[in-house]
Write an enzyme that holds these catalytic residues in place. Structure first.
Site, PDB file in Angstrom:
ATOM      1  N   ASP A  39     -36.800  43.496  13.844  1.00  0.00           N
ATOM      2  CA  ASP A  39     -36.961  42.111  14.305  1.00  0.00           C
ATOM      3  C   ASP A  39     -36.811  41.163  13.119  1.00  0.00           C
ATOM      4  O   ASP A  39     -37.309  41.434  12.027  1.00  0.00           O
ATOM      5  CB  ASP A  39     -38.335  41.932  14.960  1.00  0.00           C
ATOM      6  CG  ASP A  39     -38.413  40.654  15.783  1.00  0.00           C
ATOM      7  OD1 ASP A  39     -38.482  40.737  17.021  1.00  0.00           O
ATOM      8  OD2 ASP A  39     -38.402  39.552  15.172  1.00  0.00           O
ATOM      9  N   ILE A  40     -36.141  40.054  13.352  1.00  0.00           N
ATOM     10  CA  ILE A  40     -35.862  39.097  12.275  1.00  0.00           C
ATOM     11  C   ILE A  40     -37.136  38.361  11.834  1.00  0.00           C
ATOM     12  O   ILE A  40     -37.193  37.845  10.712  1.00  0.00           O
ATOM     13  CB  ILE A  40     -34.765  38.102  12.732  1.00  0.00           C
ATOM     14  CG1 ILE A  40     -34.044  37.500  11.549  1.00  0.00           C
ATOM     15  CG2 ILE A  40     -35.333  37.031  13.653  1.00  0.00           C
ATOM     16  CD1 ILE A  40     -32.750  36.802  11.916  1.00  0.00           C
ATOM     17  N   ASN A  97     -41.670  41.727  26.887  1.00  0.00           N
ATOM     18  CA  ASN A  97     -41.922  40.423  27.484  1.00  0.00           C
ATOM     19  C   ASN A  97     -40.943  40.209  28.632  1.00  0.00           C
ATOM     20  O   ASN A  97     -39.765  40.536  28.503  1.00  0.00           O
ATOM     21  CB  ASN A  97     -41.756  39.315  26.438  1.00  0.00           C
ATOM     22  CG  ASN A  97     -42.797  39.403  25.336  1.00  0.00           C
ATOM     23  OD1 ASN A  97     -43.959  39.670  25.605  1.00  0.00           O
ATOM     24  ND2 ASN A  97     -42.368  39.200  24.093  1.00  0.00           N
ATOM     25  N   GLU A 105     -37.910  35.417  25.202  1.00  0.00           N
ATOM     26  CA  GLU A 105     -37.015  34.422  24.608  1.00  0.00           C
ATOM     27  C   GLU A 105     -35.558  34.843  24.702  1.00  0.00           C
ATOM     28  O   GLU A 105     -34.679  33.997  24.897  1.00  0.00           O
ATOM     29  CB  GLU A 105     -37.389  34.195  23.137  1.00  0.00           C
ATOM     30  CG  GLU A 105     -38.730  33.492  22.973  1.00  0.00           C
ATOM     31  CD  GLU A 105     -39.162  33.402  21.514  1.00  0.00           C
ATOM     32  OE1 GLU A 105     -38.445  33.952  20.645  1.00  0.00           O
ATOM     33  OE2 GLU A 105     -40.220  32.802  21.265  1.00  0.00           O
ATOM     34  N   VAL A 106     -35.291  36.110  24.505  1.00  0.00           N
ATOM     35  CA  VAL A 106     -33.900  36.576  24.509  1.00  0.00           C
ATOM     36  C   VAL A 106     -33.632  37.298  25.833  1.00  0.00           C
ATOM     37  O   VAL A 106     -34.301  38.284  26.158  1.00  0.00           O
ATOM     38  CB  VAL A 106     -33.630  37.528  23.320  1.00  0.00           C
ATOM     39  CG1 VAL A 106     -32.191  38.031  23.367  1.00  0.00           C
ATOM     40  CG2 VAL A 106     -33.914  36.825  21.994  1.00  0.00           C
ATOM     41  N   HIS A 110     -35.361  44.175  26.159  1.00  0.00           N
ATOM     42  CA  HIS A 110     -35.688  44.842  24.897  1.00  0.00           C
ATOM     43  C   HIS A 110     -37.135  45.273  24.887  1.00  0.00           C
ATOM     44  O   HIS A 110     -37.994  44.632  25.485  1.00  0.00           O
ATOM     45  CB  HIS A 110     -35.417  43.927  23.690  1.00  0.00           C
ATOM     46  CG  HIS A 110     -36.015  42.554  23.799  1.00  0.00           C
ATOM     47  ND1 HIS A 110     -35.453  41.566  24.590  1.00  0.00           N
ATOM     48  CD2 HIS A 110     -37.117  42.002  23.230  1.00  0.00           C
ATOM     49  CE1 HIS A 110     -36.179  40.471  24.499  1.00  0.00           C
ATOM     50  NE2 HIS A 110     -37.214  40.709  23.691  1.00  0.00           N
ATOM     51  N   HIS A 112     -40.256  45.912  22.201  1.00  0.00           N
ATOM     52  CA  HIS A 112     -40.761  45.725  20.847  1.00  0.00           C
ATOM     53  C   HIS A 112     -41.561  46.974  20.490  1.00  0.00           C
ATOM     54  O   HIS A 112     -42.426  47.402  21.268  1.00  0.00           O
ATOM     55  CB  HIS A 112     -41.723  44.535  20.774  1.00  0.00           C
ATOM     56  CG  HIS A 112     -41.117  43.203  21.078  1.00  0.00           C
ATOM     57  ND1 HIS A 112     -40.862  42.267  20.097  1.00  0.00           N
ATOM     58  CD2 HIS A 112     -40.732  42.623  22.243  1.00  0.00           C
ATOM     59  CE1 HIS A 112     -40.358  41.177  20.644  1.00  0.00           C
ATOM     60  NE2 HIS A 112     -40.273  41.361  21.962  1.00  0.00           N
TER      61      HIS A 112
END
Ligand code: AMP
Length: 126
Positions: A39-40, A97, A105-106, A110, A112
């Site tokens: 993760d960025i 999420n 958000e994206v 995905h 995490h």
């Protein structure tokens, strides 16, 4: 087909662009079913995202429309990533999420993976 109440997949989302190689990522794993990368903006000492190769906008979308092979391949890959990162002992957290209330958000499904320290009972609300 779209899952009721969910938007269609947006090909311009950032993870779609990472999958196409248009944007770099710090890759930790890739196979036929999944790509995993750091993760960025990590929220734990280890914070890795695992995404399916297919075009699924959320957990709801993937769980409803993914094939048996995609779902099995993806979740086995996620487990393998955690294992390879040495997270199985002493443990880690898996989180997805979903939608507005989930804080997604994206819009590409995905997971995490959080690890590297004791995480408490839940991820604090942001
Ligand atoms: P979510 O809120 O579940 O949709 O999580 C999206 C995650 O993607 C956040 O933790 C971001 O920090 C992460 N993220 C956004 N852009 C990138 C990127 N280019 N590379 C890696 N992680 C990213």
């Amino acid at each position: 087909m779209t899952v009721s109440g969910l938007p269609p997949y947006d090909d311009t989302n950032i993870f779609a662009r990472i999958l196409r190689g248009e944007i770099p990522c710090r890759k930790v794993f890739e196979n036929e079913w999944a790509l995993a990368f750091h993760d960025i903006a990590p929220q734990a000492p280890i914070h890795v995202l695992v995404i399916p190769k297919g075009k699924y906008c959320s957990f709801a979308d993937f769980s409803a429309k993914g094939s048996e092979a995609e779902i099995a391949g993806f979740f086995r890959a996620a487990g393998e990533v955690a294992r390879d990162l040495g997270l199985e002992d002493p443990g880690y957290r898996v989180l997805a999420n979903m939608g507005d209330h989930g804080g997604q958000e994206v819009p590409h499904f995905h997971l995490h993976l959080f690890g590297g320290r004791s995480l408490g009972r839940m991820v604090p609300a942001g």
